[in-house]
Structures are given as C-alpha cells and as structure tokens.
Scaffold this active site. Structure first.
Site, short mmCIF file in Angstrom:
data_model
loop_
_atom_site.label_atom_id
_atom_site.label_comp_id
_atom_site.label_asym_id
_atom_site.label_seq_id
_atom_site.Cartn_x
_atom_site.Cartn_y
_atom_site.Cartn_z
N THR A 146 0.84 -1.19 0.00
CA THR A 146 0.00 0.00 0.00
C THR A 146 0.88 1.25 0.00
O THR A 146 2.05 1.21 0.38
CB THR A 146 -0.89 0.07 1.25
OG1 THR A 146 -0.09 0.35 2.40
CG2 THR A 146 -1.66 -1.22 1.46
N ASP A 147 0.32 2.36 -0.42
CA ASP A 147 0.94 3.63 -0.10
C ASP A 147 0.72 3.86 1.40
O ASP A 147 0.03 3.08 2.07
CB ASP A 147 0.30 4.75 -0.94
CG ASP A 147 1.20 5.97 -1.10
OD1 ASP A 147 2.22 6.07 -0.38
OD2 ASP A 147 0.89 6.83 -1.94
#
Length: 571
Positions: free
Chosen positions: A347-348
């Site tokens: 994920t960011d």
C-alpha cells in the site's frame, strides 16, 4: 498475547500456486510456542537455496501472530534501533506502545520498517512526522540494529525489509554524504535509458551499503496533469518514453541488489489532486488508462520489479468510489490477472488523508483482502496488528489470503538476503558522481533562446525566488568556477524558480529564467532565455553553469508540454 498461538496448517495445497516463482518445498510445522527460530531440523528454512522454496518452508512454521506481523511495515521514531531520545520514545509509545524501533519489531514481529525523513519542497511531508536519517554512518548503524532485532523473530532467517523513499529530486530522504541524482523528470529530459540505468545502479549500490534493501521508487506515473504532488517525480508525459525510463531505473536498482517499487498504481499522474490531502478522482476512461497510465507499469513489470505500490486513487473507470488500495478489481484482477505481476504489492502510506478516516485495523484488513501483501505506515501499529489478527481469527480475512501475502513477503526477503553488501567507501564515489554529472548535463533544456554561444556576457547577478537562496549561492559559485564574473547586483540577471513557485515569483527584466523543478512556470516568463534543470542538485547546478558560460550545449528536451514553448529551442 492472551490468545493462544496458532500455526499455519501443514497441508496448504494452494500455496504452491501463490509463491512468486511457482516453486514450493515441503514444510514441517514447528512444535510448541513461538521461539526465536523455527524448531524443526528436518525442514530448516535455510536448507533450500531457492527464495520461494525457503519462504514456503518457513511460512508453515509460523504462528498467527508471526504471520500478521510479517505483513506490516510501519515507521518508527528515533535514529537508533535501541537508544532513542525522550521525544522519540514518546512518539513510539503513541504509535505502537513501545519505546524503541527494536522493541516495535519484537512486539509485533514486523516484516520491516520504512525510514522516514524531511527534505526541502517535499510534497509528501504530511506523512513524514519525524526523521530517522542524520548521516550515512548513523543510517548504517540503525539498519544493522533493525536487522539484529528482526533476526531474533521466528521469521528471523529471512531478515527484515528496510525501505525508504529515495526517488531523488523533491523526494530524497538521504542527501548528505551520498551521490545525489537529479530528479526523475531530469532523466526524462535526458532521454537516455542506458544513462538512467547506470545512475540508478550507482544509487542502489549506495542504498545497499547503508543497509536499505527496498526503495519505494521509481514513480511510474505518467504526468497528464500539472500536479504538485507528482510533478518532477514523474519521468514525463509520454507513456512510452516514461516506460523506457521506468524499466531502466528498475534494472539499475535491482542490479545493485535493492528492490524497486513501481508507484502509484494505476497512475497518480492522471490527476492534479493530492492523496495526502484527500482521495483524488481519476476520470479517464479505460481506453485512455490503458494507453497512457499503464505502459510504465507494464514496462517495470517486464523489467522484473519486485514490488508495486497501490495508489490511494478513486479510478472511476475501474472501480468507482473505491480507493484503488481497497479495490480487488484493480489490484487482483487488473494488476495481477491482466498485467501479470507476481511480486509483492504494498500500500501507499496508510496514514494519508485519502484512507485514514477508518480505524487502522479496518483499513489494514481491507487492504489485504484487496490483494495487498504489505501494509505501509499504519497510523496506529497496535490497532493495525490487532485488527488483522482478529480478522484472521474470525474469518473476515481468509487464512489463504494472509498465507499468500506472507509467502510473497518472505520470498522477497530471502531474495534480498542473498545480495552482496557493498562497502561504505562506495558512497559518493568518483564513478557514482560521474553518473550523476552525465545525467544532469544531458538534462539541461533550453525552451527559448539560441544555443551554441555563451548565454550571459559580462558580470552576472543570480537572483532566486524566496527560499531558494541555497540554489542561488550554489549557482554563483559554479559560475565563478566556469570563468563567469558574478556580482551581487547590476549584472545580467539569471533568476531561479522551483517547486511550488508561481507567477509572482518570476522576476521582470531577468535575462534568463531557470526552472529547477517542473518547467510549466516558464510558459509565463518573459525572459529572452528560458532554461530547465528539473532539479537543484550540485550536479544540476554545475551543468547549468556550464551551459550559461557557453561551455556546454543544452541537449535536453522537455518531457512535458509547456504552453507556448517548444520542447527545445536548441535542436
């Protein structure tokens, strides 16, 4: 933990298909409670040389608590793994209920940590609450301490992932004592993938020497909008040219033993909105996404990128009103099913405004169910850990999905563990500086003016937009070194602008205006000579001075369109 330890099932028929390389080995589960090393001897994870086979063996020995920890990659406060200031200890207690980074790894059995830090003009500053970076020796000692803490875990044979956002340009976490490359957009202007690969190999070698094994770079975002958050982090607006640059950066980094990460899937350059502030909406249709946004990701996957980062983006043509981070249609069906990515999906940062409204445990589970394998920077480590563990226990996170994620993470770790560790003497070495110099020299672009002669004659006065005094002084020194007389006032004016500057920062009457970030502002400048460096590193400023003095030609081409100006006026 008050709950009993549970171990992964011995029989996992589908696991073979989930391993990155498709190669599985036999596993024997460890008996008894979790311990610093697997209890088995007949199926030691170190017995099989193949990273995927070693991961398959190790995952079967791990307790639920270990499995959960391996998919979390938070940040921590402090510049040492074991000794931190009172302020850093307070930050860690709030974040994770511990004092030090090493304690965080031990308590939550973490898969890794990301090093964070500050840099000038940083569009990601909202997610950088502290810094772990002071100087190369300190970073090397920190990473060694983090690996020592990870080595004591049941998954310790695989080591830890230690990541960083070292994109260069406006997102640079380590700048002192290392080779500073120009920004990605500068490489796009140079237009030479071989040069890009060489420079990024140099950068990767230095990261490896510091003990960093994952770089959350390169940005594979094609710049369709004048975006402050992506901007010069992108290689440009041409999908095929950007694809060639992204593939070269991946080969360079991974050729040096550091995992590259393609971001921000499926493309943050399609919108000017900032996912650090809210959830950007991408309105491009599917056909446009396929022709503009996806080619650099495909090229990076073909080049062998070991990670892809999901963007916090509402991509209306693919899964409307669902952030890509939480979209199985985008991450599993498109990225894995159609583009064929088999590596680690991360994920960011999960503390970004686009996704941080729900509890950390809820968002971590949603991300994993969508297909992410690593949850980066949860805003509360305790909540994320307990949320994932509870979801595993109640079935809302299928065990097969978690085993798939952990197996990918461990496969990557074993792959990285086999990479050589360069000596610290490689930092900022002559060969690496030369790679940065060549890139900077090839990137300087003239968008107005005549080339082939000195661009300034007589005394020169260098001015700059507010806050750019350091760049002004650096250029003044470089001009003197190039034989140009520099005076504080009264000379031919060379004016510098950079990240975030506006028309109000331009100088009327300047003979030369130079954009040291994206070149868009040059479209509003009236100077007779317009130049772009895309970056303000020492190498870029030195190359600029050589062009101004007439000792070098500006051979770069703007990798983005600038209203009313050609890509270059110096063909």
């Amino acid at each position: 933990m008050s709950t009993p330890l549970r171990r992964a099932p011995v029989v996992l028929p589908l696991l073979t298909a989930l391993i990155v390389s498709g190669c599985a080995g036999s596993r024997t589960p460890a008996a008894g409670p979790a311990s610093p090393a697997p209890a088995t001897t007949s199926a030691s994870p170190t017995a099989a040389p193949d990273p995927a086979a070693r991961a398959a063996q190790l995952v079967g020995t791990l307790a639920d608590e270990d499995l959960v920890g391996q998919v979390l990659m938070p940040y921590a406060y402090g510049n040492s793994a074991t000794t931190v200031s009172a302020g850093s200890a307070a930050g860690n207690r709030k974040l994770a209920g511990v004092r030090t980074p090493a304690e965080m790894i031990a308590k939550y059995r973490l898969g890794g940590l990301i090093l964070v830090g500050f840099s000038a003009d940083d569009p990601t500053s909202d997610t950088q609450p502290t810094t772990n970076v002071e100087n190369p020796a300190q970073v090397r000692e920190l990473t060694a301490g983090l690996q020592a803490a990870a080595g004591k875990l049941p998954a310790g044979a695989a080591g830890a992932l230690i990541g960083i956002d070292q994109e260069f340009g406006v997102v640079t976490r380590i700048s002192e004592g290392v080779t500073n490359l120009p920004s990605p957009m500068a490489f796009g202007a140079a237009g030479d993938p071989a040069l890009t690969e060489s420079a990024w190999r140099a950068a990767g070698t230095e990261l490896a020497a510091l003990g960093v094994n994952v770089d959350f770079a390169p940005s594979a975002d094609v710049l369709e909008a004048n975006s402050r958050v992506i901007g010069s982090r992108s290689y440009g607006s041409d999908p095929l040219a950007a694809a060639a640059q992204v593939g070269a950066a991946v080969r360079g980094l991974q050729g040096a033993g550091v995992a590259a990460t393609l971001k921000h899937f499926p493309g943050h350059g399609q919108t000017a909105a900032d996912s650090h502030k809210g959830l950007p909406v991408v309105t491009a249709d599917r056909k446009k996404l396929e022709s503009t946004a996806l080619p650099p990701f495909s090229a990076g996957i073909t080049a062998g990128a070991w990670l892809v980062m999901a963007g916090h983006l509402d991509v209306r043509a693919l899964d409307p009103k669902v952030p890509a981070t939480f979209s199985r249609k985008i991450l599993t069906d498109l990225l894995r099913g159609e583009l064929g990515f088999t590596g680690v999906l991360v994920t960011d940062a999960m503390d970004m405004a686009a996704v941080a409204k729900q509890p950390a445990g809820t968002t971590a589970v949603r991300a994993l169910n969508a297909g992410n394998d690593l949850v980066l920077m949860p805003p509360n480590v305790t909540e994320a850990y307990e949320g994932v563990l509870a979801a595993l226990r109640d079935g809302s996170l299928p065990r097969a999905r978690l085993l798939e994620a952990v197996t990918r993470v461990l496969t990557l770790k074993f792959r990285l563990a086999g990479q050589p560790r360069p000596e610290m003497g490689t930092l900022n070495s002559a060969g690496h500086r030369e790679a940065a110099r060549r890139a900077a020299e090839s990137s300087i672009t003239m968008l107005r003016g005549s080339c082939g002669r000195p661009l300034v004659t007589g005394p020169v006065t260098v001015t700059a937009a507010s806050g750019r005094e350091r760049s002004r002084d650096r250029l003044s020194r470089a001009l003197r070194a190039a034989g140009v007389k520099v005076t504080p006032s009264g000379g031919t004016v060379v004016h510098l602008v950079g990240y975030g500057d506006t028309s109000a920062d331009l100088r009327a009457g300047a003979a030369v205006t130079v954009a040291m970030d994206t070149p868009y502002l040059l479209g509003r400048a009236s100077s007779g000579v317009l130049l772009a460096t895309y970056s303000s590193t020492t190498a870029s400023v030195t190359a600029l001075a050589e062009v101004l003095a007439g000792r070098a030609r500006p051979t770069g081409r703007s990798p983005v369109p600038v209203g009313g100006l050609p890509r270059t006026s110096c063909p």
